[in-house]
Write an enzyme that holds these catalytic residues in place. Structure first.
Site, short mmCIF file in Angstrom:
data_model
loop_
_atom_site.label_atom_id
_atom_site.label_comp_id
_atom_site.label_asym_id
_atom_site.label_seq_id
_atom_site.Cartn_x
_atom_site.Cartn_y
_atom_site.Cartn_z
N ARG A 1 0.85 -1.18 0.00
CA ARG A 1 0.00 0.00 0.00
C ARG A 1 0.89 1.25 0.00
O ARG A 1 0.86 2.08 0.90
CB ARG A 1 -0.99 0.00 1.18
CG ARG A 1 -0.37 -0.07 2.57
CD ARG A 1 -1.41 0.33 3.62
NE ARG A 1 -0.88 0.33 4.96
CZ ARG A 1 -1.04 -0.65 5.83
NH1 ARG A 1 -1.72 -1.72 5.48
NH2 ARG A 1 -0.52 -0.56 7.04
N GLY B 1 0.78 3.91 -1.82
CA GLY B 1 0.05 5.17 -1.86
C GLY B 1 0.65 6.17 -2.82
O GLY B 1 0.54 7.38 -2.61
N ASN C 1 -2.65 6.58 -14.73
CA ASN C 1 -3.04 5.65 -13.67
C ASN C 1 -4.32 6.14 -12.99
O ASN C 1 -4.31 7.16 -12.30
CB ASN C 1 -1.91 5.51 -12.66
CG ASN C 1 -2.19 4.45 -11.61
OD1 ASN C 1 -3.25 3.82 -11.61
ND2 ASN C 1 -1.24 4.23 -10.72
N SER D 1 -5.01 2.70 -9.04
CA SER D 1 -4.28 2.31 -7.85
C SER D 1 -5.25 2.04 -6.70
O SER D 1 -6.09 2.89 -6.38
CB SER D 1 -3.30 3.41 -7.44
OG SER D 1 -2.71 3.11 -6.19
N PRO D 2 -5.15 0.88 -6.04
CA PRO D 2 -6.07 0.59 -4.93
C PRO D 2 -5.67 1.27 -3.63
O PRO D 2 -6.42 1.21 -2.65
CB PRO D 2 -5.96 -0.93 -4.80
CG PRO D 2 -4.57 -1.23 -5.22
CD PRO D 2 -4.24 -0.24 -6.31
N LYS E 1 -4.25 2.96 -17.54
CA LYS E 1 -4.10 1.74 -16.75
C LYS E 1 -5.36 1.52 -15.93
O LYS E 1 -5.76 2.38 -15.14
CB LYS E 1 -2.88 1.86 -15.83
CG LYS E 1 -2.54 0.57 -15.10
CD LYS E 1 -1.17 0.63 -14.47
CE LYS E 1 -0.75 -0.72 -13.91
NZ LYS E 1 0.63 -0.70 -13.40
N THR F 1 -2.49 -4.13 -8.96
CA THR F 1 -2.70 -4.93 -7.76
C THR F 1 -4.19 -4.95 -7.42
O THR F 1 -4.93 -4.01 -7.70
CB THR F 1 -1.91 -4.35 -6.59
OG1 THR F 1 -2.26 -2.97 -6.43
CG2 THR F 1 -0.42 -4.46 -6.85
#
Length: 686
Positions: free
Chosen positions: A245, A247, A340, A343-344, A383, A414
């Site tokens: 993570r 960030g 992007n 991103s999670p 992405k 991810t």
């Protein structure tokens, strides 16, 4: 005291040592009996010299050099060593010296060769040392995965300054057996590295030297940000997986711009072009014959960009400005810009994947990329997340890609989902179970591969279908439409005008104007009915053909059979087998024909060449002739067989991340070797 013997001085003692050392008897034998014979002789000489020295006056004693010379002369004159013994001693000395020299030569040669071969072995990416020694040592010394990653990057950067970094030797891509066409560039191979390996653009050239054709750096945000708190990366060694993570920790777009510009100017300086702005512009315009991002033939550099974490997601204008700022600064020195939005680890970022906001963001970025002053425009990709996999989500993203003019899609990131508790034939340790249950973040590992392949197939099908929709909309919105060709309007069997045309069926609103224009054009050169053909005209035509025909020989027949009448366009993916190609053709529509390609009419099977009229100023070339969208696939790809599978599913490039973390810098070379072996085995089976 009178009559007492004067004490031995340092000069006397040294003279005694000299005489003792020069005695050949001492060198010829070491037995006790000979020592008893030699000792009195040496003692007598020392006493004689000492007595002579005592009789001299004070003035003579102040001349040690002359006295020492006399002593030496005296010792030599008193020597009783035979000449044969001296010669024998000299022979022994020479023999020992020669043996010592040979031994030193062999030892030095062995050490030198060991260093040379050791250097080539250690710095070769094919060495198993990187996976089975370097990686375990890093994991042992640095329990925190992020610390190990940073140390590895710093080490590679330091080695790269002196040319000691591991690299792919032997030029295995020179044969071109893995070459692919991406954005009009012939890449050496279809393997790339994902963003996250080199977040801050520290080792792009080192990564290129390890074998991939595409290196993606970043993600890069407009302003520097620290990301989430540490620790933020955890290993799952039993599954060769990671949970992170980060960030989107970044040093900022300005800092990355400085490194990219410095790298390009150093390249121009090594070419002898200087280090000023003019040399920089020459490289960017392609005068060096290499892409301005990778600075290497057959390779491309991708830069991933993202918004800052404090930019509100519902403020689309602010989000657009973040992406535009990064694009304006960095796209000049990159070959590909990756947006992007998946991103999670950044709250709210994935909400930007909805069709409306995504279309606005992508359109703004494409516009900013087209404004960059460079001869060849940079390519833009987006992405997307593997978790947004519903039919509605995938369809909306594909529509946004076509509406905005983005060049391609990077599928995979991810995932927030967690795999089953029993994986890879091994039980999870208690610590690994706690990581999977307690730590939030994106999961990456080989378990995500099946979902990546499924997503690639779906995106490839929908993107190809959307290309026809975009083509139809462009044709219907075109202010000037090309009149139907003769083969479309004229029926060869009856000689009458066709009742309906393809354009009339597809677009009834302009059917009357097209029909009237085509009919008037045809009536000027043809009558409504063809005149009957007489037998004499047929005979004349046959006679004319016989004069120009080649004689019928076995060679001419073989040559004729080897040349098809209609040449079908080939797929750009060289890894699709015949079975997979047929499946893809049955499941998805074929690629739309471009100008100059031979096609066959569905009504009369007559070959014809599409020659559309030039587009108007209001039309772009991309809207007139939609290009096939490029797909990069990442997620769970760990070996060459999986890379081939994802390429056959419809991807153009396979990217790796976690495989590099566990396999070391030689992972890319190993994957390409496995791909070649599998392709060779398939070829033998055919």
């Amino acid at each position: 005291m009178p009559g007492s013997r004067p004490p031995l001085s340092l000069q006397h003692f040294s003279s005694c040592l000299y005489l003792f050392g020069s005695s050949s008897t001492r060198l010829l034998t070491r037995s006790p009996q000979n020592l008893r014979t030699v000792r009195p002789l040496v003692h007598q000489r020392c006493l004689t010299q000492h007595s002579c020295s005592a009789l001299t006056n004070t003035k003579d004693r102040n001349r040690p050099i002359l006295r020492l010379s006399k002593l030496k002369t005296h010792s030599r004159s008193a020597s009783t060593t035979p000449a044969a013994a001296v010669a024998s001693v000299q022979t022994v000395r020479d023999a020992r010296s020669l043996a010592t020299r040979i031994k030193n030569l062999l030892l030095g040669t062995t050490i030198g060769l060991s260093i040379v071969f050791g250097y080539y072995y250690i710095t070769d990416t094919r060495s198993s040392l990187h996976e089975y020694l370097v990686i375990p040592c890093l994991r042992y010394w640095y329990p925190d995965a992020e610390d190990a990653h940073e140390f590895g990057n710093k080490t590679l950067k330091a080695l790269g300054r002196f040319g000691l970094q591991p690299r792919e030797r032997g030029a295995p891509d020179a044969k071109g057996d893995l070459a692919v066409d991406v954005f009009g560039h012939i890449l050496d191979n279809p393997i790339g590295t994902s963003a996250g390996i080199d977040k801050h653009c520290e080792i792009p050239d080192v990564l290129f030297g390890a074998g991939p054709a595409i290196v993606e750096i970043g993600g890069v945000t407009p302003l520097p940000q620290e990301g989430n708190e540490k620790p933020r990366v955890w290993r799952i060694p039993s599954q060769r997986a990671l949970v992170n993570r980060y960030g989107l920790n970044s040093e900022g777009a300005d800092f990355i711009l400085m490194r990219l510009r410095q790298r390009l100017r150093e390249y121009a300086y090594h070419l002898g072009w200087g280090i000023d702005e003019q040399a920089e512009n020459d490289i960017l315009d392609g005068n060096a014959g290499v892409p301005p991002g990778s600075l290497s033939k057959g390779k491309l550099l991708a830069v991933q960009i993202a918004k800052n974490e404090w930019t509100k997601d519902d403020d689309i204008e602010a989000v657009k400005q973040d992406y535009i700022h990064c694009t304006s600064l960095l796209s000049r020195y990159a070959d590909i810009v990756v947006i992007n939005v998946s991103s999670p680890n950044t709250p709210g970022l994935r909400s930007l994947q909805k069709t409306e906001p995504l279309t606005e963001i992508l359109t703004a970025v494409v516009g900013a990329a087209r404004k960059v002053k460079r001869k060849n425009p940079v390519h833009v990709m987006v992405k997307v997340s593997p978790d947004e996999d519903s039919e509605e989500d995938v369809r909306g993203i594909c529509d946004a890609v076509w509406d905005s003019g983005v060049d391609g899609v990077v599928i995979g990131n991810t995932t927030k989902r967690r795999p089953d508790p029993l994986l890879n034939g091994r039980h999870l340790t208690e610590q690994e179970r706690r990581i999977l249950l307690e730590q939030e973040g994106g999961y990456s590992g080989y378990q995500t591969f099946d979902r990546t392949v499924a997503l690639v197939k779906r995106y490839r099908t929908m993107l190809d279908e959307s290309s026809y929709v975009a083509q139809d909309e462009a044709d219907s919105a075109s202010p000037t439409t090309k009149p139907p060709s003769y083969a479309e309007l004229y029926n060869d069997e009856t000689g009458q005008m066709a009742k309906s045309t393809p354009s009339e069926k597809d677009n009834p609103s302009i059917a009357s104007s097209i029909a009237s224009t085509a009919k008037s054009a045809l009536l000027e050169t043809h009558q409504e009915t063809r005149p009957p053909i007489t037998d004499s005209e047929v005979d004349d035509s046959v006679a004319r053909d016989e004069q120009h025909l080649k004689p019928q020989t076995p060679e001419s027949e073989a040559d004729s059979k080897s040349q098809p009448i209609i040449r079908l366009p080939e797929r750009t993916n060289p890894f699709s087998s015949s079975s997979n190609t047929s499946n893809n053709e049955s499941s998805s529509p074929p690629a739309p024909p471009e100008a100059g390609n031979l096609v066959t009419s569905s009504t009369d099977d007559i070959p014809r060449t599409l020659s559309p009229s030039p587009p108007s100023a209001s039309q772009s070339s991309s809207s007139t002739h939609p290009k096939r969208k490029v797909i990069f696939a990442t997620g769970g790809i760990t070996n060459g067989s999986q890379a081939l599978e994802v390429l056959r599913a419809g991807a153009d490039v396979a990217q790796v991340y976690t495989a590099l973390v566990y396999g070391g810098i030689g992972t890319i070379s190993k994957m390409k070797m496995e791909m070649r072996e599998e392709l060779a085995a398939n070829k033998k089976m055919e």
